[in-house]
Design an enzyme around this catalytic site. Structure first.
Site, PDB file in Angstrom:
ATOM      1  N   HIS A 275      -6.386 -11.072  -5.556  1.00 40.64           N
ATOM      2  CA  HIS A 275      -5.664 -11.876  -4.560  1.00 40.64           C
ATOM      3  C   HIS A 275      -4.667 -12.825  -5.244  1.00 40.64           C
ATOM      4  CE1 HIS A 275      -8.093 -10.119  -1.490  1.00 40.64           C
ATOM      5  NE2 HIS A 275      -9.200 -10.664  -1.952  1.00 40.64           N
ATOM      6  N   ASP A 326      -9.248  -3.448  -0.579  1.00 42.14           N
ATOM      7  CA  ASP A 326     -10.180  -4.537  -0.284  1.00 42.14           C
ATOM      8  C   ASP A 326     -11.099  -4.224   0.886  1.00 42.14           C
ATOM      9  OD1 ASP A 326     -11.479  -6.939  -0.252  1.00 42.14           O
ATOM     10  OD2 ASP A 326      -9.727  -8.179   0.069  1.00 42.14           O
TER      11      ASP A 326
END
Length: 448
Positions: A275, A326
């Site tokens: 991220h 993800d």
């Protein structure tokens, strides 16, 4: 085992897009790559343009069950979190295997040839240990082998339920399944996992992950990093995904999460910061100085309203970029690659922040998950390739060099992993993957 030769009208080689390429495969490796070569009798013709296999560097496979289930009242992070814990509470090795097999097959359909699984669903309800304490991890290994993709099992250290003003809080509820008590006990359990990198149906690398600075106390960070580095294994961490994580870390340690990792010796070229959304200029410089990977997951980051990370700044500072799906709100690494550029355009009001070849490099970054010999159509590399059609309603008229800016996973025709054909004509070797997903996910919501 006899060799196979594929012929492509266009192929993305390390030198750029080439015409009329013959790729010969033997024992899972490219043994010849010829350009400007006409097809020969016996060659397997590939449609469209051929790419290296794509690398999904960040997956939580059980989150696939959340797609289309977290938007009540418009959806908040908390409705998503409640759904995630509800699914985590129900899975056992059998249902985990079924869900992971189907989700990994969906990834193969989307041109993914290797996945980094950020695995923290370790134990039974209430934290009870299975007879084999790695039984849930073994289910993932079997699932990836069935689906035909390589797996990097990033076994995740997860010790605390959060970080508050008074420090870390204990695990509770479904989180109890994630924890091992302390980092040393985690390391002893993970010591029993083994790599299988050549031969047999399973191609597996074992790596390590620190869930986050919220879930792993400061004194345990170096333990996990040392375990990974002693074995030359990839190391991953969720980093600065949300502003609240930064605020909690600053309050507890007087450092940003990146600053804390630097102080504890965790930063390095083997580390993937997943991220990396809310970074200071100093954080960006640190990640660049240590040649870390920054793994962006654009479709998740926009689904959870996390924000747009400083991808160009990180690249310019010396960090390397990879991509992940993800939580699998979308399983399409082509879309993740395109979103890397499109999110930059929205954020900066400028086009061309990343060239098409930059997007392909991020989408094929197998080194970040421990497969440095994959992700390139070249002599000696692992024989992964993907054929993307150039005659669909999305891609018709596209320049083969720019196909990542027009195609989607639906345009993937053929996927070869370590020389084995896994997807052909847009169909997975397991059959109806939609049915597999339906059958695996529906029982998890029977009481919803």
């Amino acid at each position: 085992m006899s060799s196979t030769t594929f012929h492509a009208a266009y192929a993305h080689l390390p030198t750029g897009v080439e015409r009329d390429v013959r790729l010969t495969v033997d024992r899972g490796r490219f043994t010849a790559v010829e350009t400007g070569a006409a097809a020969q009798p016996g060659d397997r013709e590939l449609p469209g343009v051929v790419l290296p296999g794509l690398a999904n560097a960040h997956s939580h496979v059980f989150h696939r069950a959340l797609r289309g289930r977290t938007h009540v009242g418009g959806g908040t992070f908390w409705t998503w979190r409640e759904g995630m814990y509800a699914v985590a509470a129900q899975l056992d090795p059998t249902s985990y295997l079924a869900l992971a097999r189907a989700a990994y097959a969906e990834m193969a359909l989307a041109a993914i040839t290797a996945v980094g699984e950020f695995h923290y669903l370790h134990h039974g309800p209430g934290g009870a240990r299975y007879l084999d304490p790695n039984e849930m991890g073994h289910a993932l290994v079997e699932a990836a082998a069935d689906a035909g993709i390589r797996l990097t099992l990033l076994d995740t250290c997860y010790l605390a339920g959060g970080l508050g003003p008074d420090g870390h809080v204990p695990l509770e509820g479904p989180q109890l399944r994630f924890g091992d008590g302390d980092a040393q006990t985690w390391a002893l359990r993970v010591d029993d996992l083994r790599d299988h990198t050549d031969g047999g149906p399973a191609h597996v690398r074992v790596g390590a992950a620190i869930h986050s600075v919220r879930a792993v106390p400061r004194e345990a960070l170096g333990v996990v990093a040392s375990w990974a580095r002693q074995g030359g294994r990839p190391l991953h961490i969720h980093l600065s995904e949300q502003p609240a994580e930064n605020e909690a870390c600053l309050a507890a340690h007087g450092l940003t999460p990146t600053g804390l990792l630097a102080a504890e010796g965790v930063l390095g070229p083997d580390l993937s910061a997943v991220h990396a959304t809310h970074l200071t200029d100093e954080d960006v410089a640190l990640l660049g100085q240590h040649s870390c990977w920054a793994c962006f997951c654009p479709t998740t980051e926009r689904d959870l309203a996390d924000g747009i990370g400083p991808a160009v700044s990180l690249r310019d500072a010396g960090a390397r970029l990879s991509l992940g799906s993800d939580q699998h709100a979308v399983v399409d690494l082509i879309e993740e690659a395109r979103a890397l550029e499109m999110h930059e355009r929205l954020d900066t009001l400028q086009r061309g922040r990343f060239a098409p070849e930059d997007l392909l490099a991020a989408a094929t970054a197998h080194e970040s998950i421990g497969w440095p010999d994959a992700g390139r159509l070249e002599l000696g590399a692992r024989a992964d390739l993907v054929a993307v059609r150039l005659d669909s309603v999305r891609t018709a008229g596209s320049d083969p060099a720019q196909v990542l800016l027009s195609a989607t996973a639906s345009d993937v025709d053929t996927v070869v992993v370590d020389g084995a054909v896994v997807v052909e004509g847009g169909q997975h070797r397991l059959g109806d993957v939609g049915r597999l997903l339906h059958d695996a996910i529906t029982p998890l919501w029977k009481d919803a």
